[in-house]
Each structure stands twice: as C-alpha cells, then as structure tokens.
Enzyme design. Structure first.
Site, PDB file in Angstrom:
ATOM      1  N   ASN A  92     -18.253  -1.178  13.655  1.00  0.00           N
ATOM      2  CA  ASN A  92     -18.499  -1.605  15.040  1.00  0.00           C
ATOM      3  C   ASN A  92     -19.352  -0.690  15.902  1.00  0.00           C
ATOM      4  O   ASN A  92     -19.871  -1.127  16.924  1.00  0.00           O
ATOM      5  CB  ASN A  92     -17.155  -1.799  15.761  1.00  0.00           C
ATOM      6  CG  ASN A  92     -16.366  -2.948  15.162  1.00  0.00           C
ATOM      7  OD1 ASN A  92     -16.818  -4.085  15.177  1.00  0.00           O
ATOM      8  ND2 ASN A  92     -15.203  -2.640  14.613  1.00  0.00           N
ATOM      9  N   GLU A 108      -8.650  -4.116   2.812  1.00  0.00           N
ATOM     10  CA  GLU A 108      -7.670  -3.512   1.905  1.00  0.00           C
ATOM     11  C   GLU A 108      -6.574  -4.509   1.529  1.00  0.00           C
ATOM     12  O   GLU A 108      -6.071  -4.481   0.405  1.00  0.00           O
ATOM     13  CB  GLU A 108      -7.056  -2.270   2.572  1.00  0.00           C
ATOM     14  CG  GLU A 108      -8.062  -1.117   2.676  1.00  0.00           C
ATOM     15  CD  GLU A 108      -7.656  -0.060   3.682  1.00  0.00           C
ATOM     16  OE1 GLU A 108      -7.664  -0.369   4.895  1.00  0.00           O
ATOM     17  OE2 GLU A 108      -7.343   1.067   3.276  1.00  0.00           O
ATOM     18  N   ASP A 135      -3.067   4.533  -2.742  1.00  0.00           N
ATOM     19  CA  ASP A 135      -4.285   4.894  -2.001  1.00  0.00           C
ATOM     20  C   ASP A 135      -5.054   6.031  -2.678  1.00  0.00           C
ATOM     21  O   ASP A 135      -6.220   6.255  -2.404  1.00  0.00           O
ATOM     22  CB  ASP A 135      -3.872   5.330  -0.585  1.00  0.00           C
ATOM     23  CG  ASP A 135      -4.804   4.764   0.461  1.00  0.00           C
ATOM     24  OD1 ASP A 135      -5.379   3.690   0.218  1.00  0.00           O
ATOM     25  OD2 ASP A 135      -4.960   5.413   1.512  1.00  0.00           O
ATOM     26  N   GLY A 156     -16.991   2.451  11.677  1.00  0.00           N
ATOM     27  CA  GLY A 156     -18.175   2.214  10.845  1.00  0.00           C
ATOM     28  C   GLY A 156     -18.712   0.805  10.978  1.00  0.00           C
ATOM     29  O   GLY A 156     -19.926   0.577  10.958  1.00  0.00           O
ATOM     30  N   ARG A 169       0.869  -1.165   0.000  1.00  0.00           N
ATOM     31  CA  ARG A 169       0.000   0.000   0.000  1.00  0.00           C
ATOM     32  C   ARG A 169       0.915   1.226   0.000  1.00  0.00           C
ATOM     33  O   ARG A 169       1.691   1.425   0.938  1.00  0.00           O
ATOM     34  CB  ARG A 169      -0.854  -0.007   1.262  1.00  0.00           C
ATOM     35  CG  ARG A 169      -1.740   1.209   1.389  1.00  0.00           C
ATOM     36  CD  ARG A 169      -2.322   1.229   2.795  1.00  0.00           C
ATOM     37  NE  ARG A 169      -3.491   2.091   2.877  1.00  0.00           N
ATOM     38  CZ  ARG A 169      -3.786   2.811   3.942  1.00  0.00           C
ATOM     39  NH1 ARG A 169      -2.995   2.770   5.005  1.00  0.00           N
ATOM     40  NH2 ARG A 169      -4.863   3.547   3.971  1.00  0.00           N
TER      41      ARG A 169
HETATM   42  P1  AMP Z   1      -9.335   1.162  11.872  1.00  0.00           P
HETATM   43  O1  AMP Z   1      -8.427   2.337  11.634  1.00  0.00           O
HETATM   44  O2  AMP Z   1     -10.267   0.900  10.726  1.00  0.00           O
HETATM   45  O3  AMP Z   1      -8.612  -0.066  12.327  1.00  0.00           O
HETATM   46  O4  AMP Z   1     -10.303   1.596  13.095  1.00  0.00           O
HETATM   47  C1  AMP Z   1      -9.810   1.735  14.408  1.00  0.00           C
HETATM   48  C2  AMP Z   1     -10.862   2.396  15.282  1.00  0.00           C
HETATM   49  O5  AMP Z   1     -12.079   1.640  15.249  1.00  0.00           O
HETATM   50  C3  AMP Z   1     -10.508   2.462  16.759  1.00  0.00           C
HETATM   51  O6  AMP Z   1      -9.735   3.586  17.059  1.00  0.00           O
HETATM   52  C4  AMP Z   1     -11.874   2.550  17.425  1.00  0.00           C
HETATM   53  O7  AMP Z   1     -12.266   3.906  17.542  1.00  0.00           O
HETATM   54  C5  AMP Z   1     -12.802   1.872  16.448  1.00  0.00           C
HETATM   55  N1  AMP Z   1     -13.302   0.587  16.952  1.00  0.00           N
HETATM   56  C6  AMP Z   1     -12.729  -0.622  16.843  1.00  0.00           C
HETATM   57  N2  AMP Z   1     -13.487  -1.574  17.451  1.00  0.00           N
HETATM   58  C7  AMP Z   1     -14.581  -0.940  17.944  1.00  0.00           C
HETATM   59  C8  AMP Z   1     -15.749  -1.346  18.678  1.00  0.00           C
HETATM   60  N3  AMP Z   1     -15.952  -2.624  19.012  1.00  0.00           N
HETATM   61  N4  AMP Z   1     -16.645  -0.383  19.011  1.00  0.00           N
HETATM   62  C9  AMP Z   1     -16.455   0.917  18.676  1.00  0.00           C
HETATM   63  N5  AMP Z   1     -15.381   1.356  17.989  1.00  0.00           N
HETATM   64  C10 AMP Z   1     -14.457   0.444  17.619  1.00  0.00           C
END
Ligand code: AMP
Length: 311
Positions: A248, A298, A62, A246, A5
């Site tokens: 979770n 990704e 990206d 999004g 990436r």
């Molecule tokens: P990413 O960069 O896509 O890996 O997203 C990471 C972010 O997802 C974390 O900083 C959290 O804010 C959010 N996240 C991960 N798991 C959860 C969960 N179970 N509930 C709410 N937010 C989550």
C-alpha cells in the site's frame, strides 16, 4: 481440515504436520523459542480440537520455508556448544508468505521458479526480507526470533547485542521489561509514537520531526538489507513488495529503491502509484530487474498446504 499458523517449528518441524497429542507436546517443548507466539498458537489448536473433534488440525510452520538456509546464513558466531545445547540458530519467519509470494512472482513473470533469483520484502506490522536463489532461500532477515532484522511496527529489528546488556546492567530493566521494550515499544512506535504508516505520513506532512526520523531509519535499514541481498544473489531477477506496507505505501517503495538505476532498478512512478489488489509490475520497461507488488495470502497458502496433507 483446520489449518493453523504456528510461528516456531524449532529444529523439529519443517513440513505441514497433522496435529496429534505428540505434536502438541513437541510444539509446547519448543515454545521457549517463541514465547510470545507458540503458546497463543496452541490455544487456537486446542480450541479447534475441542469444537471440531472429528476434523484434522494441521500445523503450518512460519519457520518451515527457511529450514534449508545455508549454514553460513543460519549460524550465529557464538560458542558452538552453547548454540547447539540451546537450539540457537537463525530460523527465519514469515516463511509461508515468502514462499507464497515468490511462487506468485514466478507465475506472474511466466518463468520457472527454480530459475529465478528473488528478493522478497514482506513489510507489514512485522517485517522481513528474504533472498531466494534458484528456488532456495539463501538468507532472511529474521533470526532465532522474529525480533531480528528490519525496523518493524513495534519491534526494533537489528541492535547491538551489547545494548541489551546495558539496558539490564545500567538502566536496571528486567529481562521481561527488555522483552516488552524491544518487541512492543520499539520500531516505528518507539521512534514516533505511531506504528501505522498512514498516521506516520500524516505526521510527516504536519512537520513532525520524530515521524520523519522514524521513516528515515526504516528506509535506511530496508535499503541495507536490499543491498546485502543483491550481493549475496549476484544476479537479481525480481524484487517484490508485499504485506500491508509493501502493498500500500507508494513512498516506501519509491524510497526503498531510489537512485539504483546503475544497478538496473528503475521504478515507474505512474505504475507505482496504482492501487490494486492484484499482482503488478511497478518497474519501468527498461528496468533490468523486475520490481513487483504481489499481495500475500497466508491464509490461502495455509489452507492449500493443510488440504494437501489431509488428502
Ligand atoms: P500487515 O501486518 O501486513 O497487516 O500490515 C499492517 C500495516 O500496513 C499497518 O500497520 C500500516 O502501517 C500498513 N498499511 C496498511 N494499509 C496502508 C495504506 N493504505 N497505506 C500505507 N500503509 C498501510
């Protein structure tokens, strides 16, 4: 193959590209456009080429998906000569994810990709929104760098550019200090000390006012972009949530689209509460616009694109 990436392809790269010495030189040349990212990507490329010298390395950019953004969406309203000289335009990022997820949406709905008008909300620690009309991205929230747009974990997103000048002139911060402030000490983290929504939810429950404000600012900005993209698209078939937040956060999805029944958006609370790793619909059956949660991948998208180039 080894798929990499690479965050910024500048004006040069918008296809998956087999990495040669010349490609490395060009990625290095455009590194000033993404000083936090491209040099790190190059370390990975050099490592793969050192330890796997006989295996082709492929760069997947990206920015690539947004290469064809309409001029009106890609252009900053600044002096043309300065912009052209310094490659200043809106490039967009998270393209691999927006591309992958929007195609998964078409599969899920059993519809032709080219017929769909979509909004994709990639909400992770970095966050971006895109509007895709008939298979072509027409707008996205990140710009020349991944700093523009939505409120993120540690990045501010949109600001008055005058604020940056003020930080330098009046607050006496150096350019590097401002860079660190806006990229690493802002967003949710800057507002309430936490950048993980799980921690922020716990703080809100405990009555923490800064956490409440951080959440409100995040949702306010997100809704502003959703509204803008609904108007740009005219007709919207699907709105999709992806990435860590999004996929979770039930409350973020609820609040992002609350009160939009008159625009044909009705969330089904029970469906929205389901936790799953699978693509799913969270809108009610009588919602005109389909609202979906589609996990991004990704790595898989980069692997597929790398395999296709090498083949
Ligand atoms: P990413 O960069 O896509 O890996 O997203 C990471 C972010 O997802 C974390 O900083 C959290 O804010 C959010 N996240 C991960 N798991 C959860 C969960 N179970 N509930 C709410 N937010 C989550």
């Amino acid at each position: 193959a080894v798929g990499h990436r690479v965050v910024h392809g500048g004006r040069t790269f918008y296809e998956p590209t087999i990495i040669t010495r010349e490609v490395i030189s060009e990625i290095t040349r455009i590194s000033p456009l993404a000083p936090l990212h491209n040099p790190a990507n190059l370390i990975g490329i050099e490592a793969a080429r050192t330890f796997l010298p006989d295996v082709p390395s492929v760069a997947v950019f990206d920015t690539a998906f947004f290469h064809g953004l309409p001029d009106a969406a890609a252009t900053y309203a600044i002096d043309r000569g300065v912009a052209d000289l310094h490659a200043i335009r809106r490039y967009g990022f998270h393209g691999t994810s927006h591309d992958y997820v929007s195609h998964r949406v078409a599969d899920f709905l059993g519809r032709d990709y080219d017929e769909l008008n979509q909004i994709v909300l990639h909400l992770g620690n970095g966050a971006s929104a895109s509007a895709i009309a008939g298979g072509h991205p027409i707008d996205t929230s990140m710009g020349m760098t991944p700093l523009e747009g939505l409120v993120m974990g540690t990045r501010s997103g949109d600001l008055d550019p005058g604020l940056v000048l003020h930080l330098h002139r009046v607050a006496k911060l150096s350019v590097d200090q401002i860079d660190t402030l806006l990229n690493k000490q802002s967003g949710l983290k800057g507002l309430c000390g936490e950048n993980d929504f799980r921690a922020i939810s716990a703080l809100i429950e405990a009555g923490d006012e800064n956490a409440r404000r951080a959440y409100d600012v995040y949702i306010h900005r997100l809704r502003r972009y959703i509204g803008a993209y609904m108007i740009e698209l005219g007709r919207v078939d699907a709105i999709t949530f992806t990435a860590g937040v999004g996929e979770n956060s039930t409350p973020v999805r609820t609040d992002a689209l609350a009160g939009l029944e008159h625009y044909g958006i009705i969330i089904d609370a029970e469906r929205n509460a389901v936790r799953s790793k699978e693509p799913r619909r969270i809108s009610a059956d009588d919602s005109e616009i389909d609202v979906l949660v589609v996990p991004t991948n990704e790595e898989l998208a980069i692997a597929r694109q790398s395999a296709a180039v090498v083949a």
